[in-house]
Enzyme design. Structure first.
Site, PDB file in Angstrom:
ATOM      1  N   TRP A 115       0.928  -1.265  -0.064  1.00  5.77           N
ATOM      2  CA  TRP A 115      -0.017   0.174  -0.122  1.00  5.77           C
ATOM      3  C   TRP A 115       0.966   1.162   0.081  1.00  5.77           C
ATOM      4  O   TRP A 115       1.944   1.239   0.339  1.00  5.77           O
ATOM      5  CB  TRP A 115      -0.873   0.257   1.264  1.00  5.77           C
ATOM      6  CG  TRP A 115      -1.903  -1.205   1.364  1.00  5.77           C
ATOM      7  CD1 TRP A 115      -2.781  -1.614   0.199  1.00  5.77           C
ATOM      8  CD2 TRP A 115      -2.173  -1.992   2.406  1.00  5.77           C
ATOM      9  NE1 TRP A 115      -3.457  -2.652   0.715  1.00  5.77           N
ATOM     10  CE2 TRP A 115      -3.028  -2.752   1.915  1.00  5.77           C
ATOM     11  CE3 TRP A 115      -1.583  -2.151   3.686  1.00  5.77           C
ATOM     12  CZ2 TRP A 115      -3.761  -3.819   2.759  1.00  5.77           C
ATOM     13  CZ3 TRP A 115      -2.064  -2.907   4.694  1.00  5.77           C
ATOM     14  CH2 TRP A 115      -2.904  -4.163   4.219  1.00  5.77           C
ATOM     15  N   VAL A 118       2.460   2.596   3.539  1.00  8.23           N
ATOM     16  CA  VAL A 118       3.403   1.457   3.989  1.00  8.23           C
ATOM     17  C   VAL A 118       4.358   0.966   2.999  1.00  8.23           C
ATOM     18  O   VAL A 118       5.593   1.419   3.366  1.00  8.23           O
ATOM     19  CB  VAL A 118       2.544   0.252   4.486  1.00  8.23           C
ATOM     20  CG1 VAL A 118       3.479  -0.534   5.222  1.00  8.23           C
ATOM     21  CG2 VAL A 118       1.396   0.494   5.652  1.00  8.23           C
ATOM     22  N   CYS A 119       4.289  -0.050   2.497  1.00 10.48           N
ATOM     23  CA  CYS A 119       5.115  -0.289   1.409  1.00 10.48           C
ATOM     24  C   CYS A 119       5.795   0.421   0.365  1.00 10.48           C
ATOM     25  O   CYS A 119       6.880   0.157  -0.245  1.00 10.48           O
ATOM     26  CB  CYS A 119       4.952  -1.798   0.838  1.00 10.48           C
ATOM     27  SG  CYS A 119       4.217  -2.809   2.084  1.00 10.48           S
ATOM     28  N   VAL A 120       5.154   1.564   0.138  1.00 13.62           N
ATOM     29  CA  VAL A 120       5.860   2.683  -0.739  1.00 13.62           C
ATOM     30  C   VAL A 120       6.513   3.612  -0.025  1.00 13.62           C
ATOM     31  O   VAL A 120       7.651   4.036  -0.387  1.00 13.62           O
ATOM     32  CB  VAL A 120       4.751   3.170  -1.777  1.00 13.62           C
ATOM     33  CG1 VAL A 120       5.278   4.305  -2.714  1.00 13.62           C
ATOM     34  CG2 VAL A 120       4.075   2.069  -2.559  1.00 13.62           C
ATOM     35  N   PRO A 123      10.082   2.861   1.848  1.00 19.15           N
ATOM     36  CA  PRO A 123      11.292   2.620   1.059  1.00 19.15           C
ATOM     37  C   PRO A 123      11.575   4.147   0.457  1.00 19.15           C
ATOM     38  O   PRO A 123      12.802   4.376   0.121  1.00 19.15           O
ATOM     39  CB  PRO A 123      10.920   1.585   0.128  1.00 19.15           C
ATOM     40  CG  PRO A 123       9.670   1.429   0.077  1.00 19.15           C
ATOM     41  CD  PRO A 123       9.124   1.806   1.512  1.00 19.15           C
TER      42      PRO A 123
END
Length: 217
Positions: A115, A118-120, A123
């Site tokens: 999502w 979160v995951c974008v 990083p």
């Protein structure tokens, strides 16, 4: 060096590397910021555009045994490529991914994933702190709510990231329609995935190939 304005700030295929993160069934099931079908369409279009321009593309998932495999619309674009499966939520903490990205020698890092918040975001923010020129493709990403997506975008902009859509990125890579080595292939991607623009192009071709009715003499 990261340029914020001017010609050098634009993305170039020879300097770009794309990381697609966690485009998986579990994540897609709770995407509420976009229509799920559009996320699949746009992420596939992004992958195809990267292939047109020979941009190295890293595919990564998180605990695929439970979250499911990456959408076939993406993996079919790169049929011989191994997907890097992780346990780290933050992709940029996993050396298996980061080492592959670094090995490309490129510094224009492009990210899309599920999502967004979160995951974008994680990083992107870490990579920015390490000196990468980071661009997030917002319409090939998605979040658990509109609010989560928008707040994540604001957070990443504040950290120095660029925000783009897949079609804007493709146009920036193309830069000049006289570059025929990529123009024809990119046009095919637009026809398949850009909805109104693609249909308008087909209509234009129809009109150009329709004889003008002759007037009765």
């Amino acid at each position: 060096m990261t340029f914020r304005n001017g010609l050098k700030s634009l993305l170039r295929p020879e300097d770009s590397v794309l990381v697609l993160i966690d485009h998986q069934p579990y994540q897609l099931a709770n995407v509420n910021s976009h229509e799920p079908q559009m996320v699949v369409n746009n992420s596939a279009a992004l992958a195809k555009a990267a292939k047109v321009f020979n941009v190295p593309t890293i595919l990564t998932s998180v605990i695929a045994d439970r979250g499911g495999r990456i959408f076939p619309q993406i993996t079919d674009v790169f049929p011989d490529q191994e997907v890097i499966d992780r346990t780290f939520i933050n992709t940029w903490e996993d050396p298996k991914v980061v080492d592959v990205v670094k090995a490309t020698g490129r510094k224009q890092l492009i990210i899309a994933g599920l999502w967004t918040e979160v995951c974008v975001a994680m990083p992107a923010i870490q990579a920015l702190g390490e000196g990468w020129d980071v661009t997030v493709i917002t319409d090939a990403s998605g979040a658990v709510s509109v609010e989560a997506h928008e707040v994540a975008i604001k957070r990443m902009i504040a950290a120095g990231a660029n925000m783009m859509t897949w079609l804007a990125l493709a146009a920036e890579w193309q830069r000049d329609w006289a570059r025929m080595e990529t123009a024809i292939e990119l046009t095919e991607v637009v026809k398949q995935h850009a909805a109104g623009s693609g249909i308008a192009y087909l209509w234009e071709q129809q009109l150009l190939n329709t004889p003008v009715p002759s007037t009765a003499g």
